[in-house]
Design a protein around this motif. Structure first.
Motif, PDB file in Angstrom:
ATOM      1  N   ARG A   4      -5.240   0.818  -7.490  1.00  0.00           N
ATOM      2  CA  ARG A   4      -5.368  -0.635  -7.425  1.00  0.00           C
ATOM      3  C   ARG A   4      -4.256  -1.244  -6.575  1.00  0.00           C
ATOM      4  N   ALA A   5      -3.010  -0.762  -6.771  1.00  0.00           N
ATOM      5  CA  ALA A   5      -1.892  -1.285  -5.989  1.00  0.00           C
ATOM      6  C   ALA A   5      -2.064  -0.960  -4.504  1.00  0.00           C
ATOM      7  N   ARG A  16      -4.885  -0.465  -2.943  1.00  0.00           N
ATOM      8  CA  ARG A  16      -6.006  -1.242  -2.414  1.00  0.00           C
ATOM      9  C   ARG A  16      -5.536  -2.620  -1.964  1.00  0.00           C
ATOM     10  N   GLU A  17      -4.661  -3.249  -2.727  1.00  0.00           N
ATOM     11  CA  GLU A  17      -4.141  -4.559  -2.352  1.00  0.00           C
ATOM     12  C   GLU A  17      -3.356  -4.465  -1.043  1.00  0.00           C
ATOM     13  N   HIS A  77      -5.879  -3.945   1.872  1.00  0.00           N
ATOM     14  CA  HIS A  77      -6.564  -5.195   2.194  1.00  0.00           C
ATOM     15  C   HIS A  77      -5.635  -6.124   2.969  1.00  0.00           C
ATOM     16  N   GLY A  78      -4.367  -6.177   2.544  1.00  0.00           N
ATOM     17  CA  GLY A  78      -3.398  -7.019   3.233  1.00  0.00           C
ATOM     18  C   GLY A  78      -3.119  -6.563   4.651  1.00  0.00           C
ATOM     19  N   PRO A 132     -12.733  -5.046   2.777  1.00  0.00           N
ATOM     20  CA  PRO A 132     -12.957  -4.466   1.454  1.00  0.00           C
ATOM     21  C   PRO A 132     -14.075  -3.432   1.406  1.00  0.00           C
TER      22      PRO A 132
END
Length: 234
Positions: A198-199, A201-202, A205-206, A211
């Motif tokens: 999850r970390a 993925r952020e 995306h940044g 996505p």
């Protein structure tokens, strides 16, 4: 509904001190060609005799003879999966469901694969399956250099934990950020501990990756209480 296969362990060998390759075979595997990085759900029993399931990536398949190879990491504090993989001998029966999994490779201008010991078999299978001309970079965190296996990618960045707890995302986050400073990736595969995925993925995306071009999967889950790790899915 997926088929339940009742097969036999045909062979075993160590790829690293902590990783064992088990060759499973049986008539129901003949003619079945799994997609790269699909897995099997091995049906086991825990210490209390309760039915449990553990997932293992199909590393290689030989459909003509009905044989699949799976690679299992033997964890020091492992449960039923490690107990089974450590004790399975040639001739042992094994029951499993598969192939399972929806991950599919897609054409892209640069691939980035991120993972740890649990996902190394999947990353190895996926990089080998990339079409000619598709460039890939890989970031993998392991306990030590002894856990390394060959990866078919143009660039492989190996990280060691150096005493950090398994599942702590900081090392992977720093390495992935460095990869984006050095190159461009249109397709990213995050195959790590669930919270780390999850970390990451952020971060991805940044960095501008769409996505729908990020595949994130938690291959295991770390309990956030001190000094305890639960290997739930591997």
């Amino acid at each position: 509904m997926k088929t339940t296969h009742r097969c036999t362990v045909l062979a075993r060998r160590h790829l690293t001190p902590r990783t064992v390759r088990l060759t499973l075979g049986g008539p129901t595997l003949i003619g079945l060609t799994p997609l790269p990085a699909q897995d099997v759900e091995v049906l086991l029993a825990d210490a209390r005799g309760r039915r449990v399931k553990r997932h293992y990536t199909i590393r290689q398949a030989r459909p003509k003879v009905g044989e699949w190879d799976i690679d299992a990491v033997l964890h020091a504090a492992g449960g039923p999966g490690t107990t089974w993989a450590a004790s399975a001998e040639t001739g042992s029966p094994v029951e499993f469901v598969g192939p399972k999994g929806k991950l599919q490779l897609r054409l892209a201008d640069g691939h980035l694969f991120v993972g740890d010991e649990a996902s190394l078999p999947a990353i190895a299978a996926l990089t080998e399956a990339l079409p000619d001309g598709q460039e890939a970079a890989v970031v993998v965190e392991t306990e030590s250099p002894a856990d390394r296996v060959p990866i078919a990618a143009g660039r492989v960045r190996w990280l060691e934990r150096d005493g950090a707890p398994a599942g702590d995302p900081q090392g992977l986050l720093a390495a992935v950020a460095e990869e984006f400073r050095e190159g461009r990736f249109e397709q990213v595969y995050l195959l790590t501990e669930a919270h780390a995925a999850r970390a990451l993925r952020e971060l991805v995306h940044g960095a501008g990756v769409r996505p729908d071009h990020v595949f994130a999967k938690g291959y295991w889950t770390a309990d956030r209480r001190p000094a305890r790790i639960l290997w739930n899915s591997r």
